[in-house]
Design a protein around this motif. Structure first.
Motif, PDB file in Angstrom:
ATOM      1  N   SER A 105     -13.792 -36.394  25.657  1.00  0.00           N
ATOM      2  CA  SER A 105     -14.434 -35.430  27.320  1.00  0.00           C
ATOM      3  C   SER A 105     -15.695 -35.198  27.070  1.00  0.00           C
ATOM      4  O   SER A 105     -16.354 -35.247  28.460  1.00  0.00           O
ATOM      5  CB  SER A 105     -13.467 -34.435  27.158  1.00  0.00           C
ATOM      6  OG  SER A 105     -14.114 -33.047  27.847  1.00  0.00           O
ATOM      7  N   ASN A 109     -17.718 -36.300  30.817  1.00  0.00           N
ATOM      8  CA  ASN A 109     -18.486 -35.560  31.629  1.00  0.00           C
ATOM      9  C   ASN A 109     -19.743 -35.829  31.811  1.00  0.00           C
ATOM     10  O   ASN A 109     -20.888 -34.520  32.818  1.00  0.00           O
ATOM     11  CB  ASN A 109     -18.509 -33.885  30.776  1.00  0.00           C
ATOM     12  CG  ASN A 109     -17.057 -33.199  31.559  1.00  0.00           C
ATOM     13  OD1 ASN A 109     -16.853 -32.904  32.249  1.00  0.00           O
ATOM     14  ND2 ASN A 109     -16.272 -33.012  30.365  1.00  0.00           N
ATOM     15  N   MET A 112     -20.241 -37.302  35.394  1.00  0.00           N
ATOM     16  CA  MET A 112     -19.712 -36.022  36.290  1.00  0.00           C
ATOM     17  C   MET A 112     -20.904 -36.095  37.401  1.00  0.00           C
ATOM     18  O   MET A 112     -21.677 -35.809  38.589  1.00  0.00           O
ATOM     19  CB  MET A 112     -19.240 -35.324  36.170  1.00  0.00           C
ATOM     20  CG  MET A 112     -17.662 -35.743  35.215  1.00  0.00           C
ATOM     21  SD  MET A 112     -16.993 -36.715  36.472  1.00  0.00           S
ATOM     22  CE  MET A 112     -16.279 -35.630  38.053  1.00  0.00           C
ATOM     23  N   ARG A 127     -11.790 -37.276  39.763  1.00  0.00           N
ATOM     24  CA  ARG A 127     -11.514 -36.974  38.740  1.00  0.00           C
ATOM     25  C   ARG A 127     -11.123 -37.962  37.710  1.00  0.00           C
ATOM     26  O   ARG A 127     -10.606 -39.322  37.521  1.00  0.00           O
ATOM     27  CB  ARG A 127      -9.773 -35.959  38.592  1.00  0.00           C
ATOM     28  CG  ARG A 127     -10.080 -34.880  39.591  1.00  0.00           C
ATOM     29  CD  ARG A 127      -8.609 -34.569  39.650  1.00  0.00           C
ATOM     30  NE  ARG A 127      -9.024 -33.115  40.708  1.00  0.00           N
ATOM     31  CZ  ARG A 127      -9.472 -32.779  41.848  1.00  0.00           C
ATOM     32  NH1 ARG A 127      -9.477 -34.152  42.051  1.00  0.00           N
ATOM     33  NH2 ARG A 127      -9.711 -31.102  42.406  1.00  0.00           N
ATOM     34  N   LEU A 129      -9.667 -39.064  34.262  1.00  0.00           N
ATOM     35  CA  LEU A 129      -8.200 -38.281  32.999  1.00  0.00           C
ATOM     36  C   LEU A 129      -8.147 -39.238  31.863  1.00  0.00           C
ATOM     37  O   LEU A 129      -8.497 -40.338  31.993  1.00  0.00           O
ATOM     38  CB  LEU A 129      -6.613 -38.836  33.936  1.00  0.00           C
ATOM     39  CG  LEU A 129      -6.487 -37.683  35.294  1.00  0.00           C
ATOM     40  CD1 LEU A 129      -7.591 -37.602  36.527  1.00  0.00           C
ATOM     41  CD2 LEU A 129      -5.109 -38.366  35.507  1.00  0.00           C
ATOM     42  N   VAL A 135      -6.938 -34.046  32.792  1.00  0.00           N
ATOM     43  CA  VAL A 135      -8.110 -34.369  33.573  1.00  0.00           C
ATOM     44  C   VAL A 135      -9.319 -33.571  32.458  1.00  0.00           C
ATOM     45  O   VAL A 135      -9.305 -32.986  31.987  1.00  0.00           O
ATOM     46  CB  VAL A 135      -7.695 -33.104  34.782  1.00  0.00           C
ATOM     47  CG1 VAL A 135      -9.367 -33.421  35.377  1.00  0.00           C
ATOM     48  CG2 VAL A 135      -6.832 -33.760  35.842  1.00  0.00           C
ATOM     49  N   GLY A 138     -13.692 -33.641  36.736  1.00  0.00           N
ATOM     50  CA  GLY A 138     -13.856 -33.478  38.390  1.00  0.00           C
ATOM     51  C   GLY A 138     -14.331 -32.349  38.100  1.00  0.00           C
ATOM     52  O   GLY A 138     -14.180 -31.142  37.252  1.00  0.00           O
ATOM     53  N   ARG A 139     -14.648 -31.250  39.346  1.00  0.00           N
ATOM     54  CA  ARG A 139     -14.923 -29.992  39.849  1.00  0.00           C
ATOM     55  C   ARG A 139     -13.764 -29.293  39.936  1.00  0.00           C
ATOM     56  O   ARG A 139     -13.708 -28.028  39.451  1.00  0.00           O
ATOM     57  CB  ARG A 139     -14.786 -30.408  41.528  1.00  0.00           C
ATOM     58  CG  ARG A 139     -16.158 -31.254  42.012  1.00  0.00           C
ATOM     59  CD  ARG A 139     -16.598 -31.296  43.324  1.00  0.00           C
ATOM     60  NE  ARG A 139     -17.632 -31.616  43.295  1.00  0.00           N
ATOM     61  CZ  ARG A 139     -18.438 -31.486  43.286  1.00  0.00           C
ATOM     62  NH1 ARG A 139     -19.362 -29.668  43.015  1.00  0.00           N
ATOM     63  NH2 ARG A 139     -20.127 -31.887  44.414  1.00  0.00           N
ATOM     64  N   GLU A 141      -9.554 -28.497  38.452  1.00  0.00           N
ATOM     65  CA  GLU A 141      -8.157 -28.813  37.329  1.00  0.00           C
ATOM     66  C   GLU A 141      -8.245 -29.643  35.950  1.00  0.00           C
ATOM     67  O   GLU A 141      -7.585 -29.778  34.908  1.00  0.00           O
ATOM     68  CB  GLU A 141      -7.489 -30.505  38.350  1.00  0.00           C
ATOM     69  CG  GLU A 141      -6.296 -29.468  39.748  1.00  0.00           C
ATOM     70  CD  GLU A 141      -5.496 -30.391  40.388  1.00  0.00           C
ATOM     71  OE1 GLU A 141      -5.165 -30.415  40.805  1.00  0.00           O
ATOM     72  OE2 GLU A 141      -6.363 -31.707  40.079  1.00  0.00           O
ATOM     73  N   ALA A 142      -9.816 -29.429  35.268  1.00  0.00           N
ATOM     74  CA  ALA A 142     -10.208 -29.748  33.858  1.00  0.00           C
ATOM     75  C   ALA A 142      -9.241 -29.437  33.326  1.00  0.00           C
ATOM     76  O   ALA A 142      -8.936 -28.345  33.237  1.00  0.00           O
ATOM     77  CB  ALA A 142     -11.693 -29.159  34.005  1.00  0.00           C
ATOM     78  N   SER A 203      -9.485 -43.356  36.361  1.00  0.00           N
ATOM     79  CA  SER A 203     -10.189 -42.988  36.755  1.00  0.00           C
ATOM     80  C   SER A 203      -9.189 -42.701  38.225  1.00  0.00           C
ATOM     81  O   SER A 203      -9.042 -43.530  39.220  1.00  0.00           O
ATOM     82  CB  SER A 203     -10.983 -44.254  37.910  1.00  0.00           C
ATOM     83  OG  SER A 203     -12.206 -43.528  38.420  1.00  0.00           O
ATOM     84  N   TYR A 204      -9.060 -41.443  38.768  1.00  0.00           N
ATOM     85  CA  TYR A 204      -8.618 -41.026  39.469  1.00  0.00           C
ATOM     86  C   TYR A 204      -9.210 -40.665  40.934  1.00  0.00           C
ATOM     87  O   TYR A 204      -9.789 -39.543  40.560  1.00  0.00           O
ATOM     88  CB  TYR A 204      -7.785 -39.841  39.328  1.00  0.00           C
ATOM     89  CG  TYR A 204      -6.677 -39.104  40.596  1.00  0.00           C
ATOM     90  CD1 TYR A 204      -5.772 -40.810  40.629  1.00  0.00           C
ATOM     91  CD2 TYR A 204      -6.098 -37.648  40.586  1.00  0.00           C
ATOM     92  CE1 TYR A 204      -4.532 -39.436  41.503  1.00  0.00           C
ATOM     93  CE2 TYR A 204      -4.792 -37.591  41.376  1.00  0.00           C
ATOM     94  CZ  TYR A 204      -4.469 -38.011  41.979  1.00  0.00           C
ATOM     95  OH  TYR A 204      -3.397 -37.941  42.824  1.00  0.00           O
TER      96      TYR A 204
END
Length: 504
Positions: A105, A109, A112, A127, A129, A135, A138-139, A141-142, A203-204
């Motif tokens: 993670s 990050n 990002m 996002r 994942l 997730v 991302g901005r 839904e982490a 990578s979403y």
């Protein structure tokens, strides 16, 4: 029709969505490129943070990996609005049940800030994942799971996936020239991050494609020129259509109306035919009309001649019958009137038989084959009182059946015998795809005054001897049905005719 053709380009854009599909593919291609850069950057960061492929448990099937001799794994855009089903909005993320790898993670990050900076230009949502669909960066839904989302589930198997989803915004719809919010759909791309044969993460990405009206507006000058060009071509087609199709057809229609009213001056060709097909149609129509007109006049004259020919013996029979009512008539006179009735009845019978032969000649079918030399020998044997001399091509075969050829020859021999001929000379030769037959007798011949009338129906110099004047007419009708002809050749002795029949 031309207006409909003019609308085809716009119809193809709206119905088949060619331009929309191209914009969607361009957007998907951009997301693929961005995902490839992110994948390469994350793998380098993993290497610098003491990660190895063995650190990740999920293996990717070998068939989804590049071949050993080919380091490239090409990912091509595949979305097509004409065939693709637009999915509903993506479901919200769900809570996770599996622990999160904190070290991974942190690596995700750390990327990002660069992604967020690039996002100001690319306008794509990102996002990152892990292999379980959670997730990590991302901005929003982490720490939540997207494993239940279709494209993410496919990427968790190590395969690339892209979908089109409907986009509904809570804000009012912006104008068509909006950069990012002019369309009602959004492209979602899930690209697996694979390191050797291990799935590191996903990578979403997502982005709204540009609206085709915005692109059209951006190219408004070129679009205006294209519209003017298409309109100019359409007008040119309309002018050519009127000049080469509609105009000649209208003229031909007017010509048929004139012909139907009996205007004999309407049989000349059109001044402008337009296309070759219309020229052929005009030629055929005028030729047919001319033949019908000639046929109508022929029937009119024929009916007049027939009524005249039938009227004379009928009048004679009627007069004789009235005189026979007189009881004071002697036996000799009665015998003479009865003989007149019998003679006139025989003339009527013969005349009707010749009319029947003429009708058959007019509808004779151009079929069958005939060796002319042999047929002349066979027909000539029926006239033993006439010495026949025949010379020429013995193998010439004409396009006519033996029955019709026999009718033609029989009439010629009959005419020669009726005019006192004792000898007939016939010459047969093949010339220019035709069989020429020259028939010459030593009879009384045809006077110069009567030469132009011999082919007229019912013209005869032997009316008192029972002549009907239809023999040569029957011959000419049979030959005309076989694309042949007969003509009289002036000669100092006897009568001479030349027949032409197409060769087989």
């Amino acid at each position: 029709m031309l207006a409909f053709v003019l609308c085809l380009p716009l119809a193809s854009i709206l119905l088949f969505r060619f331009y929309d599909s191209q914009l969607v593919r361009e957007t998907e291609n951009e997301l693929i490129a961005q995902g490839a850069f992110v994948r390469a950057g994350i793998i380098e960061l993993l290497k610098s943070n003491d990660f190895s492929p063995e650190s990740f448990e999920t293996r990717v099937p070998g068939k989804l990996l590049p071949k050993s001799d080919d380091p490239y794994l090409l990912v091509l855009p595949k979305l097509d609005l004409a065939q693709e089903t637009v999915l509903p909005r993506r479901d919200d993320a769900r809570p996770v049940s599996l622990p999160v790898n904190q070290r991974l993670s942190d690596v995700f990050n750390s990327v990002m800030p660069i992604i967020f900076e690039a996002q100001k230009t690319t306008l794509a949502g990102f996002r990152l994942l892990d292999a379980n669909g959670t997730v990590l960066a991302g901005r929003g839904e982490a720490g939540m799971s997207l494993a239940h989302v279709r494209e993410v589930a496919v990427a968790m198997e190590g395969r690339y996936e892209s979908v089109v989803r409907s986009r509904k915004s809570n804000t009012p719809t912006p104008p068509i020239y909006s950069i990012s919010r002019g369309a009602t759909i959004r492209i979602f791309v899930a690209m697996p991050i694979i390191w050797e044969d291990r799935l590191v993460g996903i990578s979403y990405m997502s982005r709204t494609p540009s609206h085709f009206l915005r692109e059209m507006y951006a190219q408004k000058e070129k679009l205006a020129l294209a519209v003017l060009f298409v309109m100019a071509i359409t007008i040119a087609i309309a002018v050519l259509f009127v000049r080469f199709i509609k105009g000649p057809i209208d003229a031909l229609n007017l010509r048929t109306l004139q012909i139907s009213r009996g205007d004999r001056d309407a049989f000349h060709p059109l001044s402008k035919h337009g296309t070759r097909e219309i020229a052929n149609l005009s030629k055929g129509l005028l030729s047919m009309s001319q033949k019908l007109q000639d046929r109508a006049e022929y029937i009119k004259n024929f009916a007049s001649h027939v009524s005249h020919e039938l009227k004379s013996p009928l009048t004679s029979i009627h007069g004789a019958a009235e005189l026979l009512k007189d009881n004071d008539m002697s036996n000799e006179e009665r015998e003479r009137f009865l003989n007149n009735i019998i003679a006139d009845t025989g003339r009527l019978t013969k005349l009707l038989e010749r009319l029947r032969d003429l009708a058959r000649a007019d509808i004779a079918e151009p079929d069958g084959r005939c060796v002319v030399f042999h047929q002349i020998m066979q027909t000539g044997s029926d006239w033993p009182d006439v010495k026949l001399t025949i010379d020429g091509d013995q193998e010439a075969t004409a396009v006519i059946n033996p029955e019709n050829m026999n009718i033609i020859l029989s009439n010629l021999f009959q005419n020669s015998a009726n005019h006192g001929a004792t000898e007939v000379d016939i010459e047969v030769k093949a010339q220019d795809a035709s069989c020429l037959i020259k028939f010459h007798d030593n009879g009384s011949g045809i006077s110069e005054h009567n030469a132009d009338k011999v082919f007229e129906l019912f013209f005869t110099t032997r009316r008192e001897e029972g002549g009907t004047g239809m023999g040569l007419g029957i011959i000419r009708s049979i030959l005309a049905a076989h694309n042949g002809e007969i003509r009289h050749i002036p000669t100092s002795q006897g009568a001479c005719f030349e027949l032409r029949i197409p060769l087989s």
